[in-house]
Each structure stands twice: as C-alpha cells, then as structure tokens.
Design an enzyme around this catalytic site. Sequence first.
Site, PDB file in Angstrom:
ATOM      1  CB  SER A 102      -1.593  -1.529   1.981  1.00 21.21           C
ATOM      2  OG  SER A 102      -0.305  -1.309   1.458  1.00 21.21           O
ATOM      3  CG  ASP A 130      -1.924  -0.108  -5.920  1.00 19.32           C
ATOM      4  OD1 ASP A 130      -0.859   0.484  -5.667  1.00 19.32           O
ATOM      5  OD2 ASP A 130      -2.630  -0.634  -5.042  1.00 19.32           O
ATOM      6  CG  HIS A 185      -1.429   1.783  -2.501  1.00 14.44           C
ATOM      7  ND1 HIS A 185      -1.547   0.411  -2.642  1.00 14.44           N
ATOM      8  CD2 HIS A 185      -0.985   1.991  -1.224  1.00 14.44           C
ATOM      9  CE1 HIS A 185      -1.185  -0.186  -1.520  1.00 14.44           C
ATOM     10  NE2 HIS A 185      -0.844   0.750  -0.642  1.00 14.44           N
TER      11      HIS A 185
END
Length: 287
Positions: free
Chosen positions: A169, A234, A263
């Site tokens: 991320s 996501d 995610h």
Amino acid sequence: MNGLSFSEICYLFCCPPLPSRIAAKLAFLPPEPTYYFDEEPDGTQSLHLTERAEWQYTHRELEGIEVFRTRTRRGNNIACMYVKNTENPQYTILFTHGNAVDLGQMASFFVGLGSRINCNVFSFDYSGYGISSGRPTEKNVYADVEAAWSELKKRYNVAPNKIILYGQSIGTVAAIDLATRFEVAGVILHSPLMSGMRVAFPDTQRTWCFDPFPSIDKISRVTSTVLVIHGTEDEVIDFSHGLQIYERAPHTVDPLWVEGAGHNDVELYGQYLDRLRKFISQEVGSS
C-alpha cells in the site's frame, strides 16, 4: 482515500497546495502505538507488545525479535525490527508496511510470513508511527527507508543481492523510491499506488507538481526484478493502479491479480504464498 467531498477538497488544497500537506492528509493515519521498547542491562532494547498488537505466537518467538532505534538523515529516530525466522534464509525481506498499522501490529505477520517463505524480515516504523519520532511526511518516508536500508546492510551484514524490498500500500512508495537508487535482488509491490492525486481523483491523467508519491513516474527507473500483487476488488487503491505500475516497470515477472480480493485480504488467498515462493526461488535477480 476514495472520493472526496467539496469541503474535503477545499481542506486538502490549502493555499498553497504543498505536497507534504497533501500527502499527510491523503495517506498518513498512524495508530496509537501498540508496543514500546525497554532498555536491558546490556544496553540492548527489548520489545513489549500491548493487547492491541494481537500477538499470535509464543513468548520464545517474541524474545527472538531484535529491536532498536536509528537516526535518519532528517534527524528523526525511527524504530526498527529484525525478525530472525531462520539461520539460513534465502533472502532478507525489507518490509515497508501499509497505513494505519505499526510494528507491534505487524510483528505476528512478519513471523508467519518469514517462516513460510524461509526469509528473515526487517522492518521499521515511519516517522510519527509507533515510537518513531517526528511526523509522517513524504520526505521523511524516503529518509526513513534509506536509514533502514543502511542498518540492514551494516548491522546485519546483508548484501544488496540478498535483499528483497516488499512494499505494501503506502509502503510501496518507499520501496519504489529506494529501488530507483539501489539495485536489490527483487521488489514486491503489494497494492501499489500510481500517485496520491490519482488515488483521490481517479480521473487524473498526469502528474502535477504538487502530486505526492509519484511512483508511476519513478517505476521506470527501477532496474531490479519486480512482482506486482493487487486485488481486483481493491476498494482503497483501485486495481488500475497495480496494472499501470506493472505495465511501466521495465523488469517484471508475471503479476498476481487476486480475483475478488480487496485491499486488506490478499494474504488470505492460497495463491499469495505460492506466488511469493515462486518469485523467491526462481525469479529474483532475473532482470
């Protein structure tokens, strides 16, 4: 980091629209610290976790984790963690974690991941996260990962060709930035973002001068072998980001597109570990 209301846009673009302010408002959500360090009689540091860390292993494994602080070139003292999972690791993972977590929350994951892929794991908390001093900014993040990189090489004598960068991320921006300056065995980009503006405003087609985390412009300078991982559903960083990063990277292997994953649950799918093992055993260093 999905759609923003008009009032949020006004707040985001304070005048002038400084990249550091945009980055902080878009990306950084440090949690309440879930750990602390104690100094032992011999001068070393020991790790203590709170209940919020959700440790899943034995006390013996916890005692095997080494922790210390190091100073970055921007003057912050950041917390570092070395998880020794094996005496004969294939590689050492330099892990740049995602948002809204700290080392205490990630410790169990590092033990589980490293033991399953036969790698030791080294990580750190960004400035302003956990017990690291300072505040989270884009420039500090780049200084933080550089300090961690230096410690891994000097303190643990790990050669660059035995290091795999793993960014998750927001951590992918640190991994990509470091990989533009140093060649490593391989780079894993888990749910990467193209840039901060492209996350907040999905129709953005170019990189503006105030756009934080312009990874889409940096990835073409990464000379190491890259594996991109992204969930197709996501909800935080759209799948299109991973696809564009993959297409721009010069030296890639087959990506892992996890159908139906969001995610925060890619690791729960069976193909995740299988793909990592293949990357580590067959593909790193192939650029």
